[in-house]
Design a protein around this motif. Sequence first.
Motif, PDB file in Angstrom:
ATOM      1  N   TRP A   1       0.939  -1.324  -0.240  1.00  0.00           N
ATOM      2  CA  TRP A   1      -0.497   0.154  -0.090  1.00  0.00           C
ATOM      3  C   TRP A   1       1.192   1.067   0.258  1.00  0.00           C
ATOM      4  CZ3 TRP A   1      -5.063  -0.424  -1.051  1.00  0.00           C
ATOM      5  CH2 TRP A   1      -5.559  -1.624  -1.046  1.00  0.00           C
ATOM      6  N   THR A   2       0.563   2.039  -0.478  1.00  0.00           N
ATOM      7  CA  THR A   2       0.998   3.428  -0.696  1.00  0.00           C
ATOM      8  C   THR A   2       0.337   4.714   0.027  1.00  0.00           C
ATOM      9  OG1 THR A   2       0.151   4.125  -2.869  1.00  0.00           O
ATOM     10  CG2 THR A   2       2.526   3.576  -2.435  1.00  0.00           C
ATOM     11  N   VAL A   3       0.068   5.781   0.609  1.00  0.00           N
ATOM     12  CA  VAL A   3      -0.397   6.782   1.269  1.00  0.00           C
ATOM     13  C   VAL A   3      -1.401   6.835  -0.324  1.00  0.00           C
ATOM     14  CG1 VAL A   3      -0.728   8.419   1.765  1.00  0.00           C
ATOM     15  CG2 VAL A   3       0.511   7.543   2.814  1.00  0.00           C
ATOM     16  N   ASP A   4      -1.072   7.143  -1.855  1.00  0.00           N
ATOM     17  CA  ASP A   4      -1.682   7.433  -2.690  1.00  0.00           C
ATOM     18  C   ASP A   4      -2.924   7.020  -2.754  1.00  0.00           C
ATOM     19  OD1 ASP A   4      -0.012  10.217  -3.147  1.00  0.00           O
ATOM     20  OD2 ASP A   4       1.017   8.700  -4.198  1.00  0.00           O
ATOM     21  N   GLU A   5      -2.402   5.228  -2.982  1.00  0.00           N
ATOM     22  CA  GLU A   5      -3.840   4.557  -3.327  1.00  0.00           C
ATOM     23  C   GLU A   5      -4.866   4.485  -1.961  1.00  0.00           C
ATOM     24  OE1 GLU A   5      -1.138   0.826  -5.203  1.00  0.00           O
ATOM     25  OE2 GLU A   5      -0.992   1.528  -2.859  1.00  0.00           O
ATOM     26  N   LEU A   6      -3.954   4.919  -1.321  1.00  0.00           N
ATOM     27  CA  LEU A   6      -5.317   4.665   0.275  1.00  0.00           C
ATOM     28  C   LEU A   6      -6.226   5.792   0.411  1.00  0.00           C
ATOM     29  CD1 LEU A   6      -3.023   3.073   3.020  1.00  0.00           C
ATOM     30  CD2 LEU A   6      -4.876   1.993   2.594  1.00  0.00           C
ATOM     31  N   ALA A   7      -5.458   6.784  -0.281  1.00  0.00           N
ATOM     32  CA  ALA A   7      -6.434   8.131  -0.777  1.00  0.00           C
ATOM     33  C   ALA A   7      -7.235   8.566  -1.523  1.00  0.00           C
ATOM     34  CB  ALA A   7      -5.335   9.342  -0.773  1.00  0.00           C
ATOM     35  N   ASP A   8      -6.416   7.163  -2.699  1.00  0.00           N
ATOM     36  CA  ASP A   8      -8.082   6.997  -4.067  1.00  0.00           C
ATOM     37  C   ASP A   8      -9.645   6.262  -2.862  1.00  0.00           C
ATOM     38  OD1 ASP A   8      -6.448   8.659  -5.233  1.00  0.00           O
ATOM     39  OD2 ASP A   8      -5.083   7.131  -6.038  1.00  0.00           O
ATOM     40  N   LEU A   9      -8.370   5.030  -2.146  1.00  0.00           N
ATOM     41  CA  LEU A   9      -9.720   4.632  -1.324  1.00  0.00           C
ATOM     42  C   LEU A   9     -10.826   5.749  -0.776  1.00  0.00           C
ATOM     43  CD1 LEU A   9      -7.763   0.990  -0.254  1.00  0.00           C
ATOM     44  CD2 LEU A   9      -9.958   1.561  -2.401  1.00  0.00           C
ATOM     45  N   ALA A  10     -10.583   6.289  -0.040  1.00  0.00           N
ATOM     46  CA  ALA A  10     -11.094   7.857   0.491  1.00  0.00           C
ATOM     47  C   ALA A  10     -11.637   8.957   0.389  1.00  0.00           C
ATOM     48  CB  ALA A  10     -10.208   8.421   2.091  1.00  0.00           C
ATOM     49  N   ALA A  11     -11.314   8.583  -1.093  1.00  0.00           N
ATOM     50  CA  ALA A  11     -11.678  10.011  -1.675  1.00  0.00           C
ATOM     51  C   ALA A  11     -11.587  11.159  -1.151  1.00  0.00           C
ATOM     52  CB  ALA A  11     -13.292   9.987  -1.911  1.00  0.00           C
TER      53      ALA A  11
ATOM     54  N   SER B   1      -7.811  13.933  -1.229  1.00  0.00           N
ATOM     55  CA  SER B   1      -6.535  14.342  -1.836  1.00  0.00           C
ATOM     56  C   SER B   1      -5.413  13.366  -1.026  1.00  0.00           C
ATOM     57  CB  SER B   1      -5.948  15.723  -2.060  1.00  0.00           C
ATOM     58  OG  SER B   1      -6.422  16.567  -0.900  1.00  0.00           O
ATOM     59  N   ARG B   2      -4.301  13.277  -1.666  1.00  0.00           N
ATOM     60  CA  ARG B   2      -3.368  12.784  -0.640  1.00  0.00           C
ATOM     61  C   ARG B   2      -2.393  13.500   1.095  1.00  0.00           C
ATOM     62  NH1 ARG B   2       2.245  11.844   0.627  1.00  0.00           N
ATOM     63  NH2 ARG B   2       3.276  10.232   0.497  1.00  0.00           N
ATOM     64  N   SER B   3      -2.630  14.633   0.917  1.00  0.00           N
ATOM     65  CA  SER B   3      -2.324  15.456   1.709  1.00  0.00           C
ATOM     66  C   SER B   3      -3.288  15.311   2.404  1.00  0.00           C
ATOM     67  CB  SER B   3      -2.058  17.433   1.480  1.00  0.00           C
ATOM     68  OG  SER B   3      -3.280  17.453   0.811  1.00  0.00           O
ATOM     69  N   SER B   4      -5.150  15.765   2.391  1.00  0.00           N
ATOM     70  CA  SER B   4      -5.732  15.890   2.969  1.00  0.00           C
ATOM     71  C   SER B   4      -6.295  14.176   3.500  1.00  0.00           C
ATOM     72  CB  SER B   4      -7.467  15.922   1.991  1.00  0.00           C
ATOM     73  OG  SER B   4      -6.935  17.428   2.056  1.00  0.00           O
ATOM     74  N   PHE B   5      -5.615  13.167   3.188  1.00  0.00           N
ATOM     75  CA  PHE B   5      -6.702  12.045   3.745  1.00  0.00           C
ATOM     76  C   PHE B   5      -5.369  11.945   4.651  1.00  0.00           C
ATOM     77  CE2 PHE B   5      -4.701   7.959   3.598  1.00  0.00           C
ATOM     78  CZ  PHE B   5      -5.733   7.297   4.296  1.00  0.00           C
ATOM     79  N   PHE B   6      -3.751  12.074   4.263  1.00  0.00           N
ATOM     80  CA  PHE B   6      -2.757  11.671   5.551  1.00  0.00           C
ATOM     81  C   PHE B   6      -3.241  12.816   6.638  1.00  0.00           C
ATOM     82  CE2 PHE B   6       1.025  12.332   7.741  1.00  0.00           C
ATOM     83  CZ  PHE B   6       2.123  11.417   7.019  1.00  0.00           C
ATOM     84  N   ALA B   7      -3.402  14.010   6.405  1.00  0.00           N
ATOM     85  CA  ALA B   7      -3.892  14.258   7.878  1.00  0.00           C
ATOM     86  C   ALA B   7      -5.085  14.305   9.117  1.00  0.00           C
ATOM     87  CB  ALA B   7      -4.196  15.819   7.846  1.00  0.00           C
ATOM     88  N   ARG B   8      -5.891  13.505   8.041  1.00  0.00           N
ATOM     89  CA  ARG B   8      -7.593  13.419   8.734  1.00  0.00           C
ATOM     90  C   ARG B   8      -7.278  12.299   8.658  1.00  0.00           C
ATOM     91  NH1 ARG B   8     -12.979  13.863   4.976  1.00  0.00           N
ATOM     92  NH2 ARG B   8     -14.897  12.283   6.478  1.00  0.00           N
ATOM     93  N   PHE B   9      -6.102  10.908   8.273  1.00  0.00           N
ATOM     94  CA  PHE B   9      -6.432  10.114   9.057  1.00  0.00           C
ATOM     95  C   PHE B   9      -5.090   9.793  10.336  1.00  0.00           C
ATOM     96  CE2 PHE B   9      -4.272   5.994  10.016  1.00  0.00           C
ATOM     97  CZ  PHE B   9      -4.885   4.912   8.866  1.00  0.00           C
ATOM     98  N   SER B  10      -4.491  10.798  10.395  1.00  0.00           N
ATOM     99  CA  SER B  10      -3.560  11.139  11.317  1.00  0.00           C
ATOM    100  C   SER B  10      -4.328  11.595  12.689  1.00  0.00           C
ATOM    101  CB  SER B  10      -2.486  12.076  11.227  1.00  0.00           C
ATOM    102  OG  SER B  10      -1.239  11.715  10.098  1.00  0.00           O
ATOM    103  N   ARG B  11      -4.773  12.864  12.234  1.00  0.00           N
ATOM    104  CA  ARG B  11      -6.141  13.440  13.049  1.00  0.00           C
ATOM    105  C   ARG B  11      -7.357  12.364  14.266  1.00  0.00           C
ATOM    106  NH1 ARG B  11      -7.068  16.687  10.083  1.00  0.00           N
ATOM    107  NH2 ARG B  11      -9.521  16.072  10.033  1.00  0.00           N
ATOM    108  N   THR B  12      -7.537  11.381  13.025  1.00  0.00           N
ATOM    109  CA  THR B  12      -8.589  10.665  13.877  1.00  0.00           C
ATOM    110  C   THR B  12      -8.225   9.143  14.421  1.00  0.00           C
ATOM    111  OG1 THR B  12      -9.543  11.793  11.438  1.00  0.00           O
ATOM    112  CG2 THR B  12     -10.412   9.586  12.793  1.00  0.00           C
ATOM    113  N   ILE B  13      -6.982   8.687  13.824  1.00  0.00           N
ATOM    114  CA  ILE B  13      -6.928   7.151  14.143  1.00  0.00           C
ATOM    115  C   ILE B  13      -5.997   7.836  15.456  1.00  0.00           C
ATOM    116  CG2 ILE B  13      -5.149   5.277  14.133  1.00  0.00           C
ATOM    117  CD1 ILE B  13      -8.093   5.892  12.473  1.00  0.00           C
ATOM    118  N   GLY B  14      -4.888   8.699  15.170  1.00  0.00           N
ATOM    119  CA  GLY B  14      -3.739   8.918  16.279  1.00  0.00           C
ATOM    120  C   GLY B  14      -2.768   8.585  15.610  1.00  0.00           C
TER     121      GLY B  14
END
Length: 316
Positions: A225-235, A237-250
Motif C-alpha cells: 500500500w501507498t498513501v496515494d492508493e489509500l487516499a484514492d480509496l478514501a476519495a 487528496s493525498r495531503s487531506s487523507f494523511f492529515a485526516r487519518f493521522s488526526r482521526t486514528i492518532g
Amino acid sequence: MDHRVNIIESPVLTDPLADIVSFLQPRAPYSKWVTGAGPWRIRREQTGQVFYGLVLEGAIRFQADGRDEVALAQGDFVLVPSSFGFTTTSANEKPEAGIVTTPVHLGNGALRVGRADGPADCQYLVGHCVFGSADAALLVSLLPDTVIVRRDERLAALARLVRDETLSKRPARDVVLERLLEVLFIEALRSAAASDTAPGLLRGLGDARISEAIRAMHREPARAWTVDELADLAALSRSSFFARFSRTIGVPPMEYLFGWRMVLAKGLLTEGRLPVATVAERVGYGSSSAFSLAFTRHTGMAPAHFARAATAAAAE
C-alpha cells in the motif's frame, strides 16, 4: 478456551473491529453490582486492568485521572482501555473533600456504598477486562483513552442480564457471567465506533472515508500500500487523507499498517505452522531479511527466536 482467530487465511473477514477484538482475546473475569445512597466516593489507584461501568439506575459521577469529571446517568456506559486510576462519586449528595468510602460487601458479588440503610438512589455495574494477546498494549493504544456510550438500550439489556447472573446461584454461573461480560465489552466498542469518540481506531471506523482505508489494509495486509492508493480509496487528496487519518486514528497511515502487520506476524509465528519466509510474504514483505529486520526492530527479537519462545511458553 482458546479465543485466537487466524484472520489471515479468511479473506472474507474485513471488519477491523472484529479483527482487533479477536486479537485482543478479551476476557471479563470480574464484575460487581453496586448500590449507593447518600454521599460517597470510591477511589481506584491500581492500573493494568481495563475498567468498565454501566449505570443501571440513578446517576453517578466519574473522573479518570487527568480527565474532566463526567456525569453518568441511567443507561450510560464508560470504558477506560488505558487503565487510568479513577474516582466514582455520588451524584445527588457531594461527599466531603478527601473522604474515600469503603464499600460494604453484601455477598454474591454485591456491594453497598454510602448509607447502609434505606433505599438506594443509584445502582451500577462495575468490573474489569483482561486481554490474552501479547499485543494488547499496541491494540489498546488504538482505542480512545475513555469511551462513553450514552443511553444504549442494548448495553442496558446486557447489563441487566449480567446483574441477574451476578446475584444468582445457578449452575455454571461464573462461565455464563464471563461470556455475558465479553459480549458487553464488544458491544460497547461497537457502539462507540458509531459515536464521536476521541482519536483512535473506533473514531476511524466511524469515519466513512477513513474506514474504507482501514478496511482495505485489514483485507489485504500483504499489499504494498501507498498513501496515494489509500487516499484514492478514501476519495481524498493525498495531503487531506494523511492529515485526516493521522488526526482521526492518532497515528499516520503507514505507521498504523506497520503496527497491524506486526500484530499479524506475531500471531502467525506463535501458531508455529509457517516458516518465516511465508510469514514475511503474508504480511507484506518481499524478503525474509527485510521482514526479519523490521520484526527485530519492533520486538527486540528475531522472528525465528520469537516463534521458538512462543512454542516453549505454550508447552509450559
